[in-house]
Write a protein that holds these residues in place. Structure first.
Motif, PDB file in Angstrom:
ATOM      1  N   ALA B 299       0.761  -1.178  -0.104  1.00  0.00           N
ATOM      2  CA  ALA B 299       0.129  -0.068   0.158  1.00  0.00           C
ATOM      3  C   ALA B 299       0.861   1.394   0.080  1.00  0.00           C
ATOM      4  O   ALA B 299       0.823   1.896  -0.789  1.00  0.00           O
ATOM      5  CB  ALA B 299      -0.944   0.011   1.231  1.00  0.00           C
ATOM      6  N   ARG B 300       1.983   1.175   0.882  1.00  0.00           N
ATOM      7  CA  ARG B 300       2.934   2.408   0.931  1.00  0.00           C
ATOM      8  C   ARG B 300       3.628   2.550  -0.375  1.00  0.00           C
ATOM      9  O   ARG B 300       3.773   3.842  -0.866  1.00  0.00           O
ATOM     10  CB  ARG B 300       4.050   1.993   1.954  1.00  0.00           C
ATOM     11  CG  ARG B 300       3.305   2.194   3.324  1.00  0.00           C
ATOM     12  CD  ARG B 300       4.319   2.128   4.457  1.00  0.00           C
ATOM     13  NE  ARG B 300       3.788   2.014   5.796  1.00  0.00           N
ATOM     14  CZ  ARG B 300       3.786   1.395   6.692  1.00  0.00           C
ATOM     15  NH1 ARG B 300       4.643   0.370   6.704  1.00  0.00           N
ATOM     16  NH2 ARG B 300       3.207   1.650   7.743  1.00  0.00           N
ATOM     17  N   MET B 301       3.870   1.580  -1.090  1.00  0.00           N
ATOM     18  CA  MET B 301       4.341   1.584  -2.488  1.00  0.00           C
ATOM     19  C   MET B 301       3.529   2.281  -3.466  1.00  0.00           C
ATOM     20  O   MET B 301       3.891   2.876  -4.354  1.00  0.00           O
ATOM     21  CB  MET B 301       4.964   0.280  -2.920  1.00  0.00           C
ATOM     22  CG  MET B 301       6.349  -0.123  -1.903  1.00  0.00           C
ATOM     23  SD  MET B 301       6.885  -1.867  -2.802  1.00  0.00           S
ATOM     24  CE  MET B 301       7.803  -2.752  -1.221  1.00  0.00           C
ATOM     25  N   SER B 302       2.253   1.659  -3.374  1.00  0.00           N
ATOM     26  CA  SER B 302       1.269   2.337  -4.308  1.00  0.00           C
ATOM     27  C   SER B 302       1.102   3.734  -4.119  1.00  0.00           C
ATOM     28  O   SER B 302       1.155   4.444  -4.995  1.00  0.00           O
ATOM     29  CB  SER B 302      -0.067   1.475  -4.096  1.00  0.00           C
ATOM     30  OG  SER B 302      -0.150   0.082  -4.457  1.00  0.00           O
ATOM     31  N   ILE B 303       0.995   4.087  -2.950  1.00  0.00           N
ATOM     32  CA  ILE B 303       1.077   5.566  -2.604  1.00  0.00           C
ATOM     33  C   ILE B 303       2.027   6.409  -3.228  1.00  0.00           C
ATOM     34  O   ILE B 303       1.934   7.335  -3.967  1.00  0.00           O
ATOM     35  CB  ILE B 303       0.908   5.768  -1.193  1.00  0.00           C
ATOM     36  CG1 ILE B 303      -0.748   5.471  -0.751  1.00  0.00           C
ATOM     37  CG2 ILE B 303       0.998   7.623  -0.841  1.00  0.00           C
ATOM     38  CD1 ILE B 303      -0.571   5.283   1.061  1.00  0.00           C
ATOM     39  N   ASP B 304       3.334   5.793  -3.136  1.00  0.00           N
ATOM     40  CA  ASP B 304       4.383   6.348  -3.793  1.00  0.00           C
ATOM     41  C   ASP B 304       4.432   6.472  -5.237  1.00  0.00           C
ATOM     42  O   ASP B 304       4.629   7.483  -6.160  1.00  0.00           O
ATOM     43  CB  ASP B 304       5.774   6.027  -3.304  1.00  0.00           C
ATOM     44  CG  ASP B 304       5.849   6.040  -1.779  1.00  0.00           C
ATOM     45  OD1 ASP B 304       5.494   6.872  -1.245  1.00  0.00           O
ATOM     46  OD2 ASP B 304       6.674   5.242  -1.244  1.00  0.00           O
ATOM     47  N   ASP B 305       4.116   5.022  -5.825  1.00  0.00           N
ATOM     48  CA  ASP B 305       4.310   5.050  -7.393  1.00  0.00           C
ATOM     49  C   ASP B 305       3.072   5.058  -8.316  1.00  0.00           C
ATOM     50  O   ASP B 305       3.014   4.791  -9.459  1.00  0.00           O
ATOM     51  CB  ASP B 305       5.113   3.760  -7.818  1.00  0.00           C
ATOM     52  CG  ASP B 305       4.605   2.490  -7.403  1.00  0.00           C
ATOM     53  OD1 ASP B 305       3.380   2.393  -7.105  1.00  0.00           O
ATOM     54  OD2 ASP B 305       5.374   1.395  -7.095  1.00  0.00           O
ATOM     55  N   GLY B 306       1.870   5.070  -7.460  1.00  0.00           N
ATOM     56  CA  GLY B 306       0.727   5.215  -8.235  1.00  0.00           C
ATOM     57  C   GLY B 306       0.163   3.979  -8.646  1.00  0.00           C
ATOM     58  O   GLY B 306      -1.099   3.803  -9.479  1.00  0.00           O
ATOM     59  N   MET B 307       0.807   2.707  -8.270  1.00  0.00           N
ATOM     60  CA  MET B 307      -0.029   1.475  -8.963  1.00  0.00           C
ATOM     61  C   MET B 307      -1.281   1.310  -8.252  1.00  0.00           C
ATOM     62  O   MET B 307      -1.110   1.431  -6.939  1.00  0.00           O
ATOM     63  CB  MET B 307       0.993   0.016  -8.476  1.00  0.00           C
ATOM     64  CG  MET B 307       1.515  -0.140  -9.777  1.00  0.00           C
ATOM     65  SD  MET B 307       2.332  -1.924  -9.460  1.00  0.00           S
ATOM     66  CE  MET B 307       3.916  -1.923 -10.567  1.00  0.00           C
ATOM     67  N   VAL B 308      -2.493   0.857  -8.930  1.00  0.00           N
ATOM     68  CA  VAL B 308      -3.714   0.504  -8.195  1.00  0.00           C
ATOM     69  C   VAL B 308      -3.314  -0.884  -7.621  1.00  0.00           C
ATOM     70  O   VAL B 308      -2.730  -1.919  -8.088  1.00  0.00           O
ATOM     71  CB  VAL B 308      -4.644   0.536  -9.294  1.00  0.00           C
ATOM     72  CG1 VAL B 308      -6.117  -0.045  -8.553  1.00  0.00           C
ATOM     73  CG2 VAL B 308      -4.720   1.737  -9.945  1.00  0.00           C
TER      74      VAL B 308
END
Lengths: 478, 478, 478
Positions: B299-308
């Protein structure tokens, strides 16, 4: 006679298709492979009691609803646990019942009774306080006539085979009598070993439970000549009783457990559980483990002797402790609870679920398991079949939800067909009729939505009403 | 072509409205942001195999149903775990399948195959033992022609974007080839890291699980040049692979966990879990905790890189141990179990659920969570969306229940739209078409009951069929 | 005015019957025995605030949906926990809301607001960004007129009795004022003791929870003159407050617990739990046990003083920790969880479930319990009734599922009738109207399928809309 369109969808096109499909199944003989009719009824073929004792007193669907609205069980003549019964005339019971008939609006009990009064007894007046006496007299008048004796009704109801349910401790005297009268193929028993398996049978826990269980295990030894105080002898005795049931026409066993838990254990641990029961040292966890172990043992026996195995878990028996204390078991005080089939059955299925010579029919009181557990399991194991919606769910809305929920994953072929599961002999035809009507309505929707052709639907309707139950329950007739 | 009114409500007024709504969405391009098509298919653009290997052998919806009714996987050519396959001709597999076609009445498989045979291959004869050869030959004849090659069908199917699913260990060679051919925007990958996260991946437990996991973690180090035997390096390697996927057009990740559990831990405890795995000391609880921890990391990585982020929990993998032992994974032996989203997701949501730059799409196998958990959660957190009814629920009845259950609490805007989730390329159009038909029927009822205007319903139909999935999955096209 | 056929089944025959049934109930007075209207509203009879504060700001159905789609609570003027509010004009709030109105398609909020705007304020233009100002002005214009004051609307709405909800710590000043104005029989209170029972009230745990609880318990002592720092005095104080509520017209209590757990303990153990709370030594398990114990105590008090008892368990309060931290309670951050009534209620029912002088109305957020637990329990215990579908389920689809699920086992007579449970005064008529429409549609299907006569259905419709809630909640009026 019911309204010809009873329970058919309102939409004209769907109703028309439903009529057509229903016409294919309406007159098919009834296969009743799971029920609780007293075999003495058909063995003795004596006239039925009065209307109150025919319809009201033994039907916990009726007495529990009345009770929930403040009618005392004594006013309904419900026998007390101590064997006594309140002094109340059958006609008074009937009047009390009739005065509360409005409580049953929207329930299957209303359909069952109204269709039975009409279809079997020719009574068309709506039941109410005003008509209570008139209807009582009309039914009582019928009951006195020979064509209302049990065997005559059996013929009239077009029942092909009816299974009753007996303990391994039952000597099957009634079935022997039936066989002697040439009725042995039409009325068979179901092997129900809960009382010699469950160390907490009848709601007794702790030492009270194991002591009663031990006595029954000892009796099992007497009947079979096996030393049932050893685990080996106990299993041998069960096998022997199964053989005796099979010889009398039985095709299936039935197992009512609080959970769906199964357990595979090494021999010494199974023996130890059994012996802890004999020593009154079994904890509730031991009793549960022993039930779980025995389901696997029965699966093995089924693979050997061909009995179809039925499992209906998930009832908290005698939840209403006052009712249980005062009136005993099977009077409406049982309540469902959430049931875990996926993890519960895993040990048994891991051992035997892929063996097509095992046939395990699963029932549920917990419809949340329809799509999540039961349909995926039945559609994924060769041994599994889904039983009809059971008790509390043996009703039009629930039957419809059952088909809507399980068909997409399990198809029709993994469902075992309707069982009436009833103590009420006269309601057998209407119960089957309702299932046929609801299934026809469901299939009609598939046709109306162009998901099945009419031919496919008609063939399926006959399969699930007649051919599949006969095949799955290994019913042999004619 | 399907019947024009396939799956439309029978009531004439509702059907008329459904037709009108469906006309708005029928020809919209297909957005397929979640599926399991082998990218090699489109990269190589070679002709498909024979009909049996196109339709039957890889489709566990089909093989499990046949298996549940006694057809052996060998007779269907299902590849064994050891790499061997029973010697059975494709035509024989097809004949066996065709002879059991009646088993699929009422299932989505029936709709998918019949509409595909008709709509894609022009086969209108009903499938049966009698027609098996004729249909086999007709399909095989088509497959030999250039217009039935994968890329040609992709165009014909009107697919705008298709996402495949790959492990971080996948070098994305096929996607590079597709990009080189100008197909890079149309076929993208989904980042699926389960194999480098789950210490029990593929049903291996204990040291067997962690050893295999460690090897994959080591391979992740090789690919990325990070020291993945440290937790910091492991996370850096995952971030690096995500960047590589993103650069190739990936817009989402996918996570298949046994439960929805998430866990926020201090850094040292996360590291300790990771290291227990490396030392083969991880207990089952550790493996579960590490999966839970990693969902929060992703989830943190998604917030950073925008992956759904997509999460589909609740499957007991390889429940059928015999099938798993003999034929491996993904052959129909997985069974759903009850899933707790409310408590499971609480830690993740407490940290990141209110961050609109996180987008977490939830799927379920447990429809009891529709009203109780999923709709309230999706209607109460900025980060959450409801995925389409998944596997076992990707069917008309379940799709209808999904809309009936979640709409009143989550509306339409919190639902991410249909995903086909399929391995069966030729069935992609019919799967989307069925979803569009069912949603049109649901919306038509709202119109017929005066709950929506026709304009509102038409706009909503197009939103959920096309615009929302495109927006929510951040699909960029043209 | 709503479309005359709003929510009626599309099938012409069913619709015709629905119209006929609905005509019997449309104009019956409203019985509102459970809700959250501020009594000050009717005591003061001051004009309502602006449209934004009338409709949007206090309605967590609306704010949560907007929030789930990225609208910040500050933009909606939601008061912060610290007492501040973002500087935003009511008209701006309304415009933001109107611009997102499409999000509510398919939700009950859409029906409630549209029917209220139309039926109460005469606004028929569809709400949108374009019409926001025009509608704002129209509503604001109405609110300034005397016939839109609360008491005038109360009359116009045809409300017979409305119950508000107060803590035992509330001095009932507003209700005294209402009584002095002759409104004492029309607006009564409901006794809601959660704040003096629950050691974790308002989401505070551990010592923070017990300290706050202890202060409230001390205040209860001040109000009553009892020594509430002893368990005996605490119970006496609760009984005294109940008597005071009863004297002001209260007929029922309400209990909102995280679970349905009840517990029967010996006196010393109950006392010890209470004292551990006072000493800040209560664990979460103690807090849960004390809540469970107190439900049984309240059942005993109900048997003595005749208050109807309502229980609504199963909400995880303040699941959204950010929302709770920033905006406090009751702002849309509560989420349902699975609830076990069967085992949870067993201790209470075993003691008092068969006592017809107890009346316990059960609500649920977990519809999986409809057939499995609630209907069997209500149909099997004299003391139990099923409350209307609650929060998240107080919507047309869920109401329909409720009737379809519970009627076959519990009938109609064991259901307590609709409650609006609302903070939104102006929506009371439409909420009741929707329930009457949905119930009429359900009954119409039973008639169309020949399961009820039209007369039976019409009588039942009036019973469940008016007569039953009045009787079950012991509402005395006129």
């Amino acid at each position: 006679m019911p309204h010809p369109d009873l329970l058919f969808p309102a939409d004209p096109r769907q109703r028309e298709i439903t009529r057509e499909l229903y016409a294919h199944v309406r007159d098919l003989p009834l296969i009743s492979p799971h029920g609780h009719i007293d075999p003495r009824l058909l063995a003795d073929d004596e006239p039925f009691d009065d209307p109150a004792h025919l319809f009201v007193v033994p039907d916990h669907y009726l007495t529990r609803m009345l009770y929930s609205q403040g009618v005392h069980p004594d006013a309904l003549g419900v026998p007390r646990r101590d064997g006594s019964t309140a002094a109340v005339e059958p006609r008074e019971i009937w009047r009390t019942f009739a005065a509360h008939w409005h409580l049953f609006r929207g329930t299957p009990s209303k359909l069952w009774l109204e269709q039975t009064l009409d279809g079997v007894f020719g009574v068309t007046a709506p039941l109410s306080a005003d008509t209570a006496d008139e209807i009582y007299d009309a039914v009582a008048g019928c009951l006195a006539r020979p064509e209302f004796r049990p065997r005559a009704l059996f013929e009239r109801f077009n029942i092909e085979v009816l299974a009753t349910t007996e303990s391994p401790l039952d000597p099957l005297t009634q079935h022997a009598k039936l066989a002697a009268d040439g009725w042995g193929d039409r009325v068979v028993s179901t092997f129900r070993p809960d009382d010699v398996v469950d160390m907490e049978f009848g709601g007794l826990t702790g030492a009270a439970g194991t002591q009663a269980w031990r006595q029954r295990v000892a009796k099992l030894g007497e009947i079979t000549g096996e030393d049932t105080l050893t685990f080996t002898g106990y299993l041998a005795a069960l096998r022997q009783r199964r053989a005796a049931f099979l010889a009398m026409g039985t095709t299936s066993s039935d197992h009512g457990h609080p959970t769906a838990r199964t357990l595979v254990l090494p021999e010494p641990e199974k023996r130890e559980l059994f012996e802890r029961g004999l020593r009154d040292e079994a904890t509730p966890a031991d009793a549960e483990a022993f039930r779980a172990v025995m389901l696997v043992e029965f699966a093995r026996m089924s693979i050997d002797d061909g009995m179809v195995m039925q499992l209906h878990p998930g009832s908290v028996r005698n939840h209403n402790t006052w009712l249980h204390g005062a009136y005993g078991t099977d009077v409406g005080g049982d309540i469902p609870q959430a049931t875990d089939y996926v993890n519960g059955l895993a040990p048994l299925l891991s051992e035997h679920g892929n063996d097509p010579s095992l046939r395990l029919v699963l029932y549920t009181l917990d419809e949340t398991t329809f799509t999540r557990e039961l349909a995926p399991l039945a559609g994924g194991y060769a041994a599994l079949y889904l039983g009809a919606p059971w008790w509390f769910l043996d009703s039009p809305e629930a039957m419809r939800r059952f088909r809507e929920a399980v068909t997409e994953t399990a198809g029709f072929a993994n469902t075992a067909g309707f069982v009436d599961d009833t103590r009420a002999f006269c309601s057998i035809p209407v119960r089957h009729d309702i299932a046929r009507r609801v299934d026809a309505g469901f299939l009609a929707r598939l046709v109306a939505e162009h998901r099945l052709t009419l031919d496919e639907a008609a063939e399926t309707a006959a399969d699930i009403a007649y051919h599949q139950p006969k095949r799955i329950f290994k019913v042999v007739s004619e």
